[in-house]
Design an enzyme around this catalytic site. Structure first.
Site, PDB file in Angstrom:
ATOM      1  N   LYS A  69     -26.535 104.465 -10.093  1.00  0.00           N
ATOM      2  CA  LYS A  69     -25.861 104.273 -11.380  1.00  0.00           C
ATOM      3  C   LYS A  69     -26.572 103.320 -12.423  1.00  0.00           C
ATOM      4  O   LYS A  69     -26.427 103.220 -13.589  1.00  0.00           O
ATOM      5  CB  LYS A  69     -24.498 103.891 -11.401  1.00  0.00           C
ATOM      6  N   LYS A 100     -20.148 115.614 -12.147  1.00  0.00           N
ATOM      7  CA  LYS A 100     -19.588 115.748 -13.450  1.00  0.00           C
ATOM      8  C   LYS A 100     -20.345 115.281 -14.365  1.00  0.00           C
ATOM      9  O   LYS A 100     -20.407 115.203 -15.685  1.00  0.00           O
ATOM     10  CB  LYS A 100     -18.077 115.234 -13.589  1.00  0.00           C
ATOM     11  N   LYS A 104     -26.346 115.809  -5.231  1.00  0.00           N
ATOM     12  CA  LYS A 104     -24.932 116.212  -5.348  1.00  0.00           C
ATOM     13  C   LYS A 104     -24.326 116.721  -6.403  1.00  0.00           C
ATOM     14  O   LYS A 104     -24.838 116.332  -7.627  1.00  0.00           O
ATOM     15  CB  LYS A 104     -23.807 115.075  -4.736  1.00  0.00           C
TER      16      LYS A 104
HETATM   17  P1  TYM Z   1     -15.302 110.150  -7.682  1.00  0.00           P
HETATM   18  O1  TYM Z   1     -14.390 109.971  -8.687  1.00  0.00           O
HETATM   19  O2  TYM Z   1     -16.733 110.263  -7.861  1.00  0.00           O
HETATM   20  O3  TYM Z   1     -15.023 111.190  -6.723  1.00  0.00           O
HETATM   21  C1  TYM Z   1     -13.713 111.755  -6.244  1.00  0.00           C
HETATM   22  C2  TYM Z   1     -13.829 112.400  -4.996  1.00  0.00           C
HETATM   23  O4  TYM Z   1     -14.610 113.610  -4.880  1.00  0.00           O
HETATM   24  C3  TYM Z   1     -15.536 113.322  -3.861  1.00  0.00           C
HETATM   25  N1  TYM Z   1     -16.595 114.052  -4.471  1.00  0.00           N
HETATM   26  C4  TYM Z   1     -17.565 115.312  -3.684  1.00  0.00           C
HETATM   27  N2  TYM Z   1     -17.253 115.569  -2.576  1.00  0.00           N
HETATM   28  C5  TYM Z   1     -18.218 116.426  -2.208  1.00  0.00           C
HETATM   29  N3  TYM Z   1     -19.000 117.068  -2.808  1.00  0.00           N
HETATM   30  C6  TYM Z   1     -19.538 116.391  -3.965  1.00  0.00           C
HETATM   31  N4  TYM Z   1     -20.211 116.897  -4.951  1.00  0.00           N
HETATM   32  C7  TYM Z   1     -18.401 115.579  -4.509  1.00  0.00           C
HETATM   33  N5  TYM Z   1     -18.609 114.724  -5.765  1.00  0.00           N
HETATM   34  C8  TYM Z   1     -17.365 114.004  -5.602  1.00  0.00           C
HETATM   35  C9  TYM Z   1     -15.875 112.019  -3.795  1.00  0.00           C
HETATM   36  O5  TYM Z   1     -16.466 111.771  -2.466  1.00  0.00           O
HETATM   37  C10 TYM Z   1     -14.477 111.482  -3.965  1.00  0.00           C
HETATM   38  O6  TYM Z   1     -13.765 111.321  -2.756  1.00  0.00           O
HETATM   39  N6  TYM Z   1     -15.071 105.463  -5.807  1.00  0.00           N
HETATM   40  C11 TYM Z   1     -14.359 106.804  -5.930  1.00  0.00           C
HETATM   41  C12 TYM Z   1     -13.036 106.678  -6.429  1.00  0.00           C
HETATM   42  C13 TYM Z   1     -12.042 105.682  -5.755  1.00  0.00           C
HETATM   43  C14 TYM Z   1     -11.329 105.972  -4.549  1.00  0.00           C
HETATM   44  C15 TYM Z   1     -10.646 104.771  -4.354  1.00  0.00           C
HETATM   45  C16 TYM Z   1     -11.479 106.932  -3.388  1.00  0.00           C
HETATM   46  C17 TYM Z   1     -11.599 104.451  -6.200  1.00  0.00           C
HETATM   47  N7  TYM Z   1     -11.076 104.021  -5.353  1.00  0.00           N
HETATM   48  C18 TYM Z   1      -9.852 104.607  -3.045  1.00  0.00           C
HETATM   49  C19 TYM Z   1     -10.661 106.583  -2.320  1.00  0.00           C
HETATM   50  C20 TYM Z   1     -10.019 105.503  -2.024  1.00  0.00           C
HETATM   51  C21 TYM Z   1     -15.193 107.813  -6.524  1.00  0.00           C
HETATM   52  O7  TYM Z   1     -15.856 107.274  -7.483  1.00  0.00           O
HETATM   53  O8  TYM Z   1     -14.928 108.996  -6.703  1.00  0.00           O
END
Ligand code: TYM
Length: 327
Positions: free
Chosen positions: A111, A195, A192
């Site tokens: 990022k 969004k 990957k």
């Molecule tokens: P975020 O918002 O980027 O994504 C949310 C969840 O979706 C999963 N994900 C994917 N899984 C499979 N293939 C993909 N292409 C893909 N893109 C996204 C992510 O692995 C995630 O599980 N840091 C985290 C948010 C967060 C969090 C937490 C998660 C903040 N605090 C505490 C668990 C526990 C994030 O940016 O997810």
């Protein structure tokens, strides 16, 4: 019964990757475990957000949680910013985190790459994520593959705190699905699905119209071969599409492979679009009903009250152990 916690950022439209990698598993886990599911708005602002868009996306993600089947009677659904202990523990854990650890995080490297000015919040993001998880002493954290490194840091921070101040935190385990933990871009299987990709043809948004889903999948990149065969190393594009198919149709990849033996990519991609539409259409219908019902804020208030109760107990114990004066 275990305690489960996870979150998704409201920083754009949710994709099929978010659904398959995470959200789908939230729904499955809520029946057997005590679950806390957040919309991580404090994480979203680690990159600039337009205020009106942040508000809209936050409500949209909360409604999507429920549209996918998360039941507020079984799981606590809440906004991270409404439970103030997240920011509080986030700070305390930041003081326990080494700069070198944060510099090694691949999400931070990705990022911040090529940017002239990078917000400090983007750098300390993983300490806040650790706080999210440790506040509830979660045992299991359902996430996609890309969050594994953050989970490892969370485990290290929990162990460090326990070592320094006495046994306080549960060491959490990641819960990563075997298939679908890393759904790739439709235009480039080395990236990957995300969004934040500027090319909307690279991802399926959970709220894409069926006609848009069909168009995007018909244009999804494949290879010059013919066989619908699961071989991520040599056929990454087709294998990615097969993973999507298997998850949306609730089949194993072996079953998908058997079904399309001897058939070309055309027939497979056509069916794939129908399988994805069939998985998302009922969710989209419920989503619209939930947005119109006006019940969202009540659900989020209830979730925040439930979460605050547990978070309040943890922060009190943490501060006591660290030597803060409690009045
Ligand atoms: P975020 O918002 O980027 O994504 C949310 C969840 O979706 C999963 N994900 C994917 N899984 C499979 N293939 C993909 N292409 C893909 N893109 C996204 C992510 O692995 C995630 O599980 N840091 C985290 C948010 C967060 C969090 C937490 C998660 C903040 N605090 C505490 C668990 C526990 C994030 O940016 O997810």
């Amino acid at each position: 019964m275990k305690r489960v916690l996870s979150g998704i950022q409201p920083s754009g439209q949710l994709t099929l990757g978010n659904y398959i990698g995470a959200l789908r598993n939230f729904v499955k886990l809520q029946n057997e475990h005590q679950c806390y599911f957040m919309i991580v708005d404090l994480h979203a602002v680690t990159v600039p957000q337009e205020p009106a868009a942040l508000k809209e996306q936050t409500e949209s993600v909360a409604a999507l949680y429920m549209a996918c089947g998360i039941d507020p009677a079984k799981a606590s659904v809440f906004l991270q910013s409404t439970v103030k202990e997240h920011a509080e523990l986030g700070w305390l854990l930041t003081t326990l985190t080494y700069i070198g650890e944060l510099e090694r995080m691949t999400q931070f490297k990705d990022k911040s790459a090529g940017k002239e000015s990078v917000g400090a919040g983007l750098f300390t993001y993983p300490s806040l994520m650790a706080a999210d998880i440790l506040l509830y002493n979660a045992d299991l954290v359902p996430v996609g593959e890309d969050q594994k490194q953050h989970l490892e840091l969370t485990r290290d921070l929990a162990a460090r705190f326990n070592h320094r101040y006495g046994d306080t935190f549960t060491i959490p385990e990641p819960f990563i699905p075997e298939v679908g933990a890393r759904i790739m871009s439709l235009d480039d299987a080395s990236k990957k699905m995300s969004k934040s990709n500027p090319n909307p043809g690279s991802f399926i948004a959970m709220l894409d119209e069926p006609s848009v889903i069909r168009k995007k999948l018909s244009r999804a990149v494949t290879d010059s071969g013919r066989e619908v065969k699961f071989d991520p190393k040599n056929k990454p594009e087709v294998s990615n599409l097969m993973g999507i198919y298997s998850q949306c149709a609730d089949m194993t990849v072996a079953e998908v492979e058997a079904r399309y033996e001897g058939q070309g990519y055309g027939a497979f991609k056509k069916d794939l679009a129908e399988v994805v539409v069939a998985a998302l259409e009922p969710i989209q219908q419920r989503y619209r009903e939930i947005r119109e019902s006006g019940e969202l804020y009540d659900v989020l208030r209830k979730g925040a009250a439930e979460a605050s109760e547990l978070a309040g107990e943890t922060i009190k114990q943490v501060k006591e152990r660290m030597g803060f004066v409690l009045l």
